[in-house]
Design a protein around this motif. Structure first.
Motif, short mmCIF file in Angstrom:
data_model
loop_
_atom_site.label_atom_id
_atom_site.label_comp_id
_atom_site.label_asym_id
_atom_site.label_seq_id
_atom_site.Cartn_x
_atom_site.Cartn_y
_atom_site.Cartn_z
N VAL A 56 15.57 -9.02 59.84
CA VAL A 56 16.77 -9.44 59.14
C VAL A 56 17.86 -8.43 59.46
N ALA A 57 19.08 -8.92 59.64
CA ALA A 57 20.22 -8.07 59.94
C ALA A 57 21.17 -8.05 58.75
N LEU A 58 21.44 -6.86 58.22
CA LEU A 58 22.45 -6.71 57.18
C LEU A 58 23.78 -6.37 57.84
N SER A 63 25.92 6.09 52.68
CA SER A 63 24.91 7.11 52.41
C SER A 63 23.57 6.50 52.02
N THR A 64 23.60 5.41 51.26
CA THR A 64 22.36 4.74 50.86
C THR A 64 21.66 4.12 52.07
N LEU A 65 22.41 3.51 52.96
CA LEU A 65 21.81 2.97 54.18
C LEU A 65 21.14 4.08 54.98
N LEU A 124 21.86 -3.02 47.09
CA LEU A 124 21.05 -2.60 48.24
C LEU A 124 19.81 -1.85 47.81
N ARG A 125 19.91 -1.10 46.74
CA ARG A 125 18.76 -0.32 46.29
C ARG A 125 17.61 -1.22 45.84
N THR A 126 17.91 -2.47 45.53
CA THR A 126 16.87 -3.45 45.20
C THR A 126 16.49 -4.26 46.44
N ILE A 127 17.50 -4.69 47.20
CA ILE A 127 17.28 -5.58 48.34
C ILE A 127 16.36 -4.95 49.39
N VAL A 128 16.66 -3.71 49.75
CA VAL A 128 15.93 -3.08 50.87
C VAL A 128 14.44 -2.93 50.57
N GLU A 160 8.80 -4.88 51.24
CA GLU A 160 7.53 -5.30 50.63
C GLU A 160 7.06 -6.64 51.19
N ARG A 161 8.01 -7.49 51.56
CA ARG A 161 7.68 -8.80 52.14
C ARG A 161 7.36 -8.71 53.62
#
Length: 290
Positions: free
Chosen positions: A76-78, A105-107, A259-263, A268-269
């Motif tokens: 997947v591309a963000l 910074s999170t990325l 993002l902190r939830t999405i990534v 996990e998937r």
């Protein structure tokens, strides 16, 4: 800025211009502090893939990569739009922030590759950030026009670029990226507002680049609920997806939290994160195989 509930998509490539351009979105306020120490050394990226021209020689349009077979790790591309229109300088001078250092910074902290679509006006406003992101091996920078004016009529109320000025507007953005010192540039273009038509594809065709669409709208534009943004992305992502998000702090304030939830959820998937150039290369290889 993409309207949060519309899926009218667009993205168009432009001005290969020897890959001379593009800049991404927010980075650390003082490029070079804590993130830089953890960053790998920059290396020259391979030449990004592009698609062959579309029917009648129009600019080709890319939406998502082929759906991966079950045996492959799905990709997947963000993507993040760094929106700033040509007439927003006064708002920036008054303190409005069109960057988002925390998001970048999170990325980096989560080691997520990403593609940033930036306007030339953004690169002029935040040249140090554009340069810093444009040197990071995790990221690549693509063109989102200079002015963030629409390339069609009736596009979310945006002013319109005349057809005779469309290519010049994009090339002006590339010039802004070069001036900022962006290194990791890719020959892709995304239409402001996601709005395009054959006239726009024809106007940009001489650039020889690829238009980049998406198949997942995050709904982060003007959103106030990070959990809702995360759910919309997680519900929409499929193998090969391209997700459109934003990295403008004032207009998409919840994206970094989402993002902190999405990534971690996508990991996990079994999903792996890639840049758009990798998705386009996969699409080209699939076409070549027939």
């Amino acid at each position: 800025m993409i309207a949060p509930t519309r899926t009218q998509t667009a993205a168009c490539a432009l001005t290969a211009l020897a890959l001379t351009a593009l800049a991404a979105c927010g980075t650390d306020p003082a490029p070079g502090d804590r993130d830089k120490a953890a960053r790998p050394a920059a290396s020259a990226p391979p030449r990004p893939a592009t698609l062959a021209p579309g029917p009648a020689g129009l600019t080709p349009v890319f939406k998502n990569a082929p759906r991966s077979p079950a045996s492959a790790a799905p990709a997947v591309a963000l993507t993040f739009d760094a929106d700033m229109t040509a007439d927003q300088g006064a708002r920036a001078a008054a303190g409005e922030r069109f960057d988002n250092p925390a998001l970048v910074s999170t990325l980096r902290r989560l080691k997520v590759p990403a593609t940033f679509f930036m306007t030339g006006r953004w690169a002029e406003e935040y040249p140090a950030q554009a340069k810093d992101i444009g040197r990071d091996p995790l990221f690549e920078v693509a063109n989102h026009s200079y002015s963030h004016y629409a390339f069609t009529d009736r596009c979310y109320g945006l002013p319109t670029v005349p057809a005779s000025r469309m290519r010049a507007d994009v090339e002006r953005a590339f010039a802004a990226f070069r001036k900022a010192g962006v290194e990791r540039q890719v020959p892709y273009f995304r239409f402001p507002g996601g709005c395009y038509d054959k006239r726009a594809l024809r106007a940009l065709a001489p650039g020889g680049v690829t238009a980049v669409q998406w198949d997942v709208v995050s709904g982060d534009a003007f959103a106030t609920d990070a959990d809702a943004v995360a759910r919309q992305v997680l519900d929409g992502v499929r193998p090969g997806s391209v997700v459109v998000m934003h990295c403008t702090r004032s207009a998409a304030p919840t994206t970094e939290r989402a993002l902190r939830t999405i990534v971690p959820k996508l990991r996990e998937r079994g999903f792996r994160f890639v840049r758009v150039s990798e998705q386009i290369r996969a699409a080209g290889e699939a076409r070549a195989r027939g």
